[in-house]
Design a protein around this motif. Structure first.
Motif, PDB file in Angstrom:
ATOM      1  N   ALA A 167      38.022  39.234  45.292  1.00  0.00           N
ATOM      2  CA  ALA A 167      37.237  40.413  45.689  1.00  0.00           C
ATOM      3  C   ALA A 167      37.893  41.699  45.195  1.00  0.00           C
ATOM      4  O   ALA A 167      37.212  42.690  44.910  1.00  0.00           O
ATOM      5  CB  ALA A 167      37.116  40.463  47.214  1.00  0.00           C
ATOM      6  N   ALA A 168      39.218  41.668  45.048  1.00  0.00           N
ATOM      7  CA  ALA A 168      39.947  42.875  44.640  1.00  0.00           C
ATOM      8  C   ALA A 168      39.728  43.214  43.174  1.00  0.00           C
ATOM      9  O   ALA A 168      39.972  44.348  42.767  1.00  0.00           O
ATOM     10  CB  ALA A 168      41.436  42.699  44.910  1.00  0.00           C
ATOM     11  N   ILE A 169      39.287  42.237  42.373  1.00  0.00           N
ATOM     12  CA  ILE A 169      39.071  42.542  40.950  1.00  0.00           C
ATOM     13  C   ILE A 169      37.604  42.364  40.570  1.00  0.00           C
ATOM     14  O   ILE A 169      37.273  42.253  39.402  1.00  0.00           O
ATOM     15  CB  ILE A 169      39.977  41.681  40.032  1.00  0.00           C
ATOM     16  CG1 ILE A 169      39.717  40.179  40.239  1.00  0.00           C
ATOM     17  CG2 ILE A 169      41.440  41.996  40.288  1.00  0.00           C
ATOM     18  CD1 ILE A 169      40.344  39.315  39.157  1.00  0.00           C
ATOM     19  N   GLY A 170      36.752  42.344  41.585  1.00  0.00           N
ATOM     20  CA  GLY A 170      35.317  42.355  41.319  1.00  0.00           C
ATOM     21  C   GLY A 170      34.685  41.004  41.065  1.00  0.00           C
ATOM     22  O   GLY A 170      33.545  40.938  40.590  1.00  0.00           O
TER      23      GLY A 170
END
Lengths: 584, 214
Positions: free
Chosen positions: B150-153
């Motif tokens: 989720a942190a890198i899309g």
């Protein structure tokens, strides 16, 4: 004749040669769909210029006359000077009868390449300059990373590639003033999102491109950054909701807001960091070329040519109109106007204060490069803001790790005691809570903790750190607590009745230690909710400086080393617990 | 609550399930690569001498490397125009997350592999079979850990939940949505752990019997 040539030059068509470089041919002017206004304006500019060029006055006041004289003198040196090694680039251009201009391949409205054809505001400005100089234009593809190196390597003569004029670049290239455009960084997001200024950014993630000069300002306002290499992906990332907010030059978003669907969904929340765009030439050996370009841009501003070209490509015209007023004043409309501080704009000052030991760091980088060939870059040690972020990141990381370990242990003891209790009212809520925590991925647990913390307390570093420590402690402590609870029940099954909790701790030592290590390993994830630990700090640093590979290598080494230390300490703890068990 | 109901009656569930499929995909890729690497390391560890020392060091480092940091390292250290054997090599978001889980996966497989090989050498076949429930445990842990994407899309399950939560103005609605997320993630996870525990108990019991008879 000269006027006709200039008009035809603007109306050129550019044909691909090798995928990167494009040479212009000259089809009949009538085939190009150009605005009537632009034709009239160009004709006027050229007519004035041609007349002045014909008469070549010795001491003309207006820029047109100075330009005519400059070019006349330069042409007089051709072809005799063409074989000389150190002549000015203007002479080289006139000798070669072409100018190599670096433009971007994909920057909507400003410079786009569609098959064999290039179009956009900067493309037409480049062509207008080529015609003013009376030479062909060779377009060379550049991007943000290659434009200055290509100029330094003498592979292009001029950059017209959305390049902001700032104090840092001033030392690398010679910018032409007046500037041909000005942009600002705009923050774009869904219309319904309540963001109106920098004050609304703390704790929010903003998608940006690496190296954007305004990133440092976003970081200083408390925004978290998600980095991308190319601006072109930002609108798509907004649409697929990867990004809630994106920051980029308003010039970039102009095309997208022309689209009704995009305009209906998104809004420019606010703008900041205005930066003038400048054409640039090499710092060495380009004095006469720079002078010619300064005079040309003065004339283009005064006569509204930039406005006409800008209107043709639907870019914002506010700055260009303002500049036209400036360059029409008698004070600025002279051959010395481009050096008059009241007429020109200063570069954006982005110079970051260096640290006292920055020269030593640079020497060390060079030494490593010379000895090993490794291109080491340590941006976190070179500027005061980066150094401050780095130090804070290290400290917050250590606080986070210590807090997570303490919280894990505390929650393990509490939940372990509850789950090992004979009381149904204590045991089952603890078990249900543990199952829920085990079923929640750590990212979700962190987000829930942050949401609750933000609901209860004002947003601050302490709040975020507290939420992260609680989340990491709960996630790992619940698992360790379960092990303690199970150990208590197994001891009861073996007939133990006294000192049960202490013995259970010894029996569950391996599990407790495993989850303590897991808590330490999980701390970097806290950056997801905005905890200002080292990963967040280094991401912020790399957003406005170079050296990503070195920076993230240092990050990996730091965290791996810290976890190894935690593993060693936990090993000692395990020995103590197991020794107790053996003694019992 | 109306907004939440509207959300849930929309396309949330299909999107979430598609997201969870990405979680499983990431875990599967990480497990396959980790299996290959981990078994090599296990063999090295059991070979003795210098190779064993090297393998032990590598396993220790892999065990200590935080997944989230490895993910950002991969994201930033690999050039966008990198080539592998002459062909362009660019990591997708899914592959970046999967590779960031490989150190954990390989270290886990190496540890479990060494145990299993030792059981085999001792003639405890059932004990050696504990390798498979352990592998399942690692897989389930990685399904949960893959939410760091989720942190890198990467559009995995948690990303879908967080995107939906941003559209909910009410604090209570967001908490309810998060609870739904926990339930949806919890069902396959707890079911997996239950099945795995059953196997472990069975193999564990058999192992004790085997070792007693040996």
């Amino acid at each position: 004749m000269r006027a006709h040539l200039i008009l035809r030059s603007i109306a050129k068509r550019c044909v691909s040669k090798d995928g990167q470089q494009t040479r212009c041919s000259f089809p009949p002017f009538e085939t190009h769909a150009f605005g009537v206004l632009l034709r009239v304006r160009l004709f006027r500019v050229v007519a004035v210029f041609a007349a002045l060029f014909a008469f070549s006055p010795a001491h003309a006041e207006p820029p047109d006359a100075a330009l005519a004289e400059l070019l006349s003198q330069a042409r007089a040196e051709v072809p005799a000077a063409c074989t000389q090694p150190d002549v000015d680039r203007l002479i080289k251009i006139l000798c070669a009868k072409k100018i190599r201009i670096g433009v971007r391949d994909y920057y909507p409205l400003f410079a786009e390449r569609k098959g064999d054809r290039r179009e956009g505001y900067e493309v037409d400005v480049a062509l207008a300059i080529g015609r003013m100089l009376g030479v062909d234009v060779d377009f060379v593809r550049v991007n943000a990373a290659t434009r200055i190196p290509l100029l330094a390597e003498d592979r292009i003569d001029l950059i017209i590639a959305t390049m902001g004029h700032n104090t840092q670049r001033d030392g690398q290239v010679r910018f032409i003033r007046p500037h041909y455009y000005r942009s600002e960084t705009t923050v774009v997001g869904p219309r319904e999102l309540p963001v109106a200024s920098m004050l609304d950014l703390p704790g929010r993630t903003v998608c940006v491109t690496v190296g954007n000069g305004s990133n440092a300002e976003l970081v200083s306002q408390g925004a978290r950054l998600m980095l991308f290499d190319e601006a072109g992906v930002l609108p798509d990332r907004l649409k697929d909701q990867t990004c809630t907010l994106a920051a980029q030059d308003d010039s970039f978003f102009a095309k997208y807001f022309a689209d009704a669907d995009f305009n209906a969904r998104y809004f420019q929340k606010f703008g900041f960091a205005q930066v003038p765009w400048g054409m640039a030439v090499a710092r060495q050996g380009s004095a006469e070329l720079a002078r010619a370009l300064e005079l040309i841009t003065q004339v283009f501003h005064r006569d509204g040519l930039f406005i006409d070209i800008g209107r043709l490509h639907s870019i914002r015209l506010g700055f260009l109109r303002q500049q036209q007023e400036v360059w029409r004043t008698p004070e600025c409309n002279t051959d010395a106007g481009s050096t008059n501080p009241s007429c020109i704009l200063p570069p954006l000052n982005i110079a970051l204060q260096p640290t006292s030991f920055a020269p030593d760091v640079t020497r060390f980088e060079r030494w490593v490069d010379a000895c090993t060939g490794i291109d080491l870059a340590l941006p976190m040690l070179k500027t005061a803001p980066a150094w401050s972020l780095f130090k804070d990141g290290v400290v917050y990381s250590l606080v986070l790790i210590a807090g997570a370990l303490a919280a894990t242990l505390a929650f393990a003891l509490v939940l372990g005691a509850a789950m090992g209790s004979r009381s149904f009212l204590l045991r089952w809520p603890a078990r249900l809570f543990t199952v829920a925590l085990q079923s929640s991925p750590i990212v979700l647990t962190l987000v829930i903790a942050a949401t609750i913390a933000h609901g209860l307390f004002a947003l601050s570093t302490a709040t975020v750190l507290g939420a992260a420590i609680a989340a990491l402690g709960l996630a790992n402590g619940s698992n360790a607590g379960q092990a303690i609870g199970e150990a208590m029940w197994s001891l009861r099954a073996e007939g133990m009745q006294s000192g049960l909790f202490g013995r259970a701790l010894s029996r569950a030592a391996t599990q407790i230690v495993a989850f303590l290590i897991n808590a330490a390993k999980g701390t970097p994830v806290a950056s997801f909710i905005g905890a200002p630990e080292l990963l967040s700090s280094l991401t912020d640093i790399t957003s406005f400086s170079s050296g990503r590979v070195t920076t993230y290598s240092i990050l990996l080494i730091f965290y791996t080393a810290v976890v190894l230390v935690v593993v060693w300490l936990c090993g000692k703890l395990k020995q103590i617990l197991e020794h107790r068990q053996a003694a019992a | 609550m109306n907004e939440l109901m509207e959300l849930l009656s929309g396309d949330f569930l299909p999107k979430f399930l598609a997201g969870m499929a990405i979680n499983f995909q990431i875990a599967a890729i990480a497990l396959v690569i980790g299996l290959a690497l981990g078994l090599l390391l296990a063999a090295g560890r059991l070979s003795g001498g210098v190779a064993a020392a090297i393998a032990v060091s590598i396993i220790a480092l892999m065990r200590a490397a935080p997944t989230f940091v490895v993910m950002f390292f991969l994201l930033n250290a690999i050039p966008r125009n990198a080539t592998l054997f002459g062909t362009p090599f660019a990591l997708s978001g899914v592959m970046t997350v999967a590779l960031s889980l490989v150190p954990y996966s390989a270290a886990y497989v190496a540890d479990a592999g060494v145990d299993s090989i030792r059981h085999l050498r001792a003639g405890a076949t059932q004990g050696a079979l504990l390798f498979f429930p352990n592998l399942t445990r690692a897989f389930l842990v990685m399904v949960m850990s893959s939410s760091v994407g989720a942190a890198i899309g990467v559009t995995e399950g948690i990303t879908v939940i967080l995107r939906q939560a941003e559209q909910l103005p009410s604090f209570d609605d967001r908490l309810v949505l998060f609870a739904i997320g926990i339930v949806l993630f919890g069902i396959p996870l707890q079911a997996g752990f239950m099945v795995m525990s059953l196997f472990q108990r069975r193999f564990g019991r058999s192992t004790v019997e085997e070792e007693a008879s040996a």
